[in-house]
Write a protein that holds these residues in place. Structure first.
Motif, mmCIF file in Angstrom:
data_model
loop_
_atom_site.group_PDB
_atom_site.id
_atom_site.type_symbol
_atom_site.label_atom_id
_atom_site.label_comp_id
_atom_site.label_asym_id
_atom_site.label_seq_id
_atom_site.Cartn_x
_atom_site.Cartn_y
_atom_site.Cartn_z
ATOM 1 N N PRO A 11 0.913 0.028 0.874
ATOM 2 C CA PRO A 11 1.223 -0.318 -0.522
ATOM 3 C C PRO A 11 2.693 -0.635 -0.751
ATOM 4 O O PRO A 11 3.027 -1.425 -1.638
ATOM 5 C CB PRO A 11 0.822 0.944 -1.302
ATOM 6 N N MET A 12 3.618 -0.030 0.001
ATOM 7 C CA MET A 12 5.050 -0.227 -0.270
ATOM 8 C C MET A 12 5.880 -0.643 0.940
ATOM 9 O O MET A 12 6.946 -1.230 0.780
ATOM 10 C CB MET A 12 5.672 1.078 -0.820
ATOM 11 N N ALA A 72 -2.507 -7.656 5.451
ATOM 12 C CA ALA A 72 -3.450 -7.872 4.350
ATOM 13 C C ALA A 72 -2.760 -7.498 3.048
ATOM 14 O O ALA A 72 -1.805 -6.721 3.041
ATOM 15 C CB ALA A 72 -4.682 -6.996 4.568
ATOM 16 N N SER A 73 -3.278 -8.048 1.942
ATOM 17 C CA SER A 73 -2.618 -7.769 0.666
ATOM 18 C C SER A 73 -3.244 -6.579 -0.063
ATOM 19 O O SER A 73 -2.799 -6.202 -1.141
ATOM 20 C CB SER A 73 -2.629 -9.019 -0.224
ATOM 21 N N SER A 74 -4.295 -6.000 0.517
ATOM 22 C CA SER A 74 -4.890 -4.793 -0.076
ATOM 23 C C SER A 74 -5.634 -4.045 1.029
ATOM 24 O O SER A 74 -5.917 -4.613 2.094
ATOM 25 C CB SER A 74 -5.886 -5.173 -1.176
ATOM 26 N N TRP A 94 -1.398 7.805 2.100
ATOM 27 C CA TRP A 94 -1.309 7.319 0.712
ATOM 28 C C TRP A 94 -2.513 7.825 -0.070
ATOM 29 O O TRP A 94 -3.655 7.688 0.394
ATOM 30 C CB TRP A 94 -1.288 5.790 0.683
ATOM 31 N N LYS A 95 -2.246 8.366 -1.269
ATOM 32 C CA LYS A 95 -3.337 8.936 -2.086
ATOM 33 C C LYS A 95 -4.448 7.927 -2.326
ATOM 34 O O LYS A 95 -5.630 8.261 -2.299
ATOM 35 C CB LYS A 95 -2.778 9.400 -3.442
ATOM 36 N N GLN A 96 -4.062 6.677 -2.559
ATOM 37 C CA GLN A 96 -5.056 5.672 -2.923
ATOM 38 C C GLN A 96 -6.094 5.430 -1.811
ATOM 39 O O GLN A 96 -7.186 4.950 -2.103
ATOM 40 C CB GLN A 96 -4.385 4.364 -3.324
ATOM 41 N N PHE A 97 -5.780 5.762 -0.577
ATOM 42 C CA PHE A 97 -6.774 5.569 0.488
ATOM 43 C C PHE A 97 -7.959 6.526 0.299
ATOM 44 O O PHE A 97 -9.048 6.278 0.795
ATOM 45 C CB PHE A 97 -6.147 5.762 1.877
#
Ligand SMILES: NC(=O)c1ccc[n+]([C@@H]2O[C@H](COP(=O)([O-])OP(=O)(O)OC[C@H]3O[C@@H](n4cnc5c(N)ncnc54)[C@H](O)[C@@H]3O)[C@@H](O)[C@H]2O)c1
Length: 437
Positions: A356-357, A372-374, A391-394
């Motif tokens: 992500p960052m 990849a973009s996401s 990363w939390k989002q994973f």
């Protein structure tokens, strides 16, 4: 009180914002003009949202400014905090060139001013450095004497990236080593509003406390990793084992999460530096060598788990999620993603990566792999996935994303996903230390 902070990195800006919040006038200096402009626009030059919020307020209020002029900034300050980087050289020794350059500039400032100042070393340096490298440069360049004309302190920093400001405002302890009582007392007084335990000592001991702390953290991580790797082979989930072991107050529950090894700007470099410093005094440390060896091979554990499930990686498309050295930051210094991706490529895999960052800086290090973009795009068509940073989002990935994989196999390199949730979403879950099949 006027405070000068030399180095607008993680430690420098966290220190600057902390003192700004304590209502001091802070001037941050950096040799990098781009960084100085970024700070003066109220932004942090790295991803650290809560630090950036407070930085923006202080810049707007005019109580924190950045400049490239260390000499003037240090000349006008009562305290000068040196927070420049001390990276590893190939031998493992720390590169003291940034510290030396900063010391020379601060020496010029001392020469130009008449009042008593306290110069505080905050960079991590091996025992003896403040006394035998920094002190002579300050004294020679200023024609003044430490302990008489100015004070010299060593005040190691213990913050973690991702919670830099909180760790500075509420540290587990404040260690102040000083050349003389006056300097130590003044620095203690400056820190008085921070209600953490304070430890007063000499310069060399303060330097060693930082290394003793980081070596223990590296030891705990490596211990957890070795126990985890054994658990996989024994058919046991290391999470249950380590959680129960950590209940013993002599062990403690923190830093017992297995993974792909420790990275970042501190632990690997500090272990190497202490090993090198000990060797210089004729002491060969078995423990420090073992820590580096365990850490070096740990990324391979994820690849071994993946190959056990999907076979040889030649020609397979492998998704790597997370490139920073840990989730929640954009720092790629000593990230385990580099040895992981290097090994995947050596085995003939086609690597597609997402973070992500941290992607802009990682692309510079490894420009030839696919990005990849996401996370969803990264998983599309993949024959397997390794989660490298937590990363939390994973944790929110589910059926929608996994169904796009050619073979939905997830190797959780940080034990940050819920195995049952992954399996319910239709993917095979493998994890470091997850021996339960
Ligand atoms: N990052 C961490 O989590 C952390 C935690 C504890 C201790 N430390 C230690 O603190 C020190 C600083 O680490 P960091 O991560 O903040 O480094 P960093 O690389 O993020 O920042 C260092 C900054 O100093 C600047 N600089 C270099 N030489 C300079 C000079 N002569 N004058 C002015 N500016 C100069 C650089 O341009 C850079 O912006 C290191 O010794 C590190 O080991 C870091």
């Amino acid at each position: 009180m006027r405070i000068c902070v030399v180095g607008a990195g993680y430690v420098g800006l966290a220190t600057a914002v902390m003192f700004g919040k304590l209502r001091h006038e802070v001037s941050v200096t950096d040799i990098d003009g781009g960084r100085v402009r970024t700070v003066n626009s109220g932004k942090a030059p790295f991803y650290e949202p809560s630090l950036e919020n407070e930085l923006a307020k202080l810049v707007k209020a005019g109580s924190l400014v950045a400049t490239t002029d260390t000499v003037t900034s240090a000349r006008d300050a009562k305290f000068v905090f040196m927070c420049v980087q001390t990276p590893s050289m190939p031998s493992g020794r720390i590169d003291t060139r940034p510290v030396k350059k900063a010391s020379r500039d601060v020496a010029k400032a001392l020469r130009q001013s008449s009042g008593y100042k306290v110069i505080v070393m905050k960079s991590t340096v091996v025992p003896g450095t403040t006394d035998s490298v920094v002190r002579p440069l300050l004294e020679k360049g200023s024609s003044k004497v430490a302990g008489a004309d100015f004070g010299l302190c060593m005040n190691p920093e213990f913050l973690q990236e991702g919670s830099a400001l909180k760790d500075s405002m509420e540290p587990s302890r404040i260690v102040v080593g000083s050349s003389d009582k006056r300097a130590g007392d003044l620095l203690m007084k400056l820190y008085a509003p921070i209600k953490s335990e304070k430890i007063k000592t000499d310069l060399r001991t303060a330097e060693m406390i930082k290394y003793a702390s980081n070596v223990f953290l590296a030891t705990k991580i490596s211990y957890a990793n070795e126990i985890a790797d054994m658990c996989v082979r024994f058919g046991i989930d290391s999470e249950t084992v380590l959680a129960a072991a950590g209940k013993d107050p002599r062990i403690g529950p923190l830093f017992l999460k297995p993974g792909l090894g420790f990275g970042g700007s501190c632990l690997p470099k500090d272990v190497r530096a202490l090993k090198d410093r000990a060797r210089a005094d004729g002491y060969g440390s078995e423990l420090l060598s073992a820590l580096l060896a365990i850490n070096g091979r740990q990324p391979l554990e994820a690849i071994w788990l993946l190959e056990r499930e999907i076979g040889p990686l030649q020609g397979k498309r492998i998704a790597v999620l997370g490139l920073a050295f840990k989730g929640g930051v954009d720092d790629i210094r000593e990230t385990r993603a580099v040895p992981l991706v290097t090994e995947l490529l050596a085995k003939g895999a086609r690597v597609v990566a997402f973070d992500p960052m941290a992607m802009p800086s990682f692309i510079k290090v490894m420009p030839t792999i696919e990005y990849a973009s996401s996370a969803q795009e990264c998983l599309s068509g993949a024959d397997g996935c390794i989660v490298q940073a937590d990363w939390k989002q994973f944790g929110t990935l589910g059926r929608k994303e996994f169904s796009r994989m050619r073979f939905p196999v997830i190797v959780d390199g940080r034990r940050c996903l819920d195995p049952a949730k992954v399996e319910r979403a239709g993917a095979k879950y493998l994890g470091i230390g997850y021996g339960r099949t």
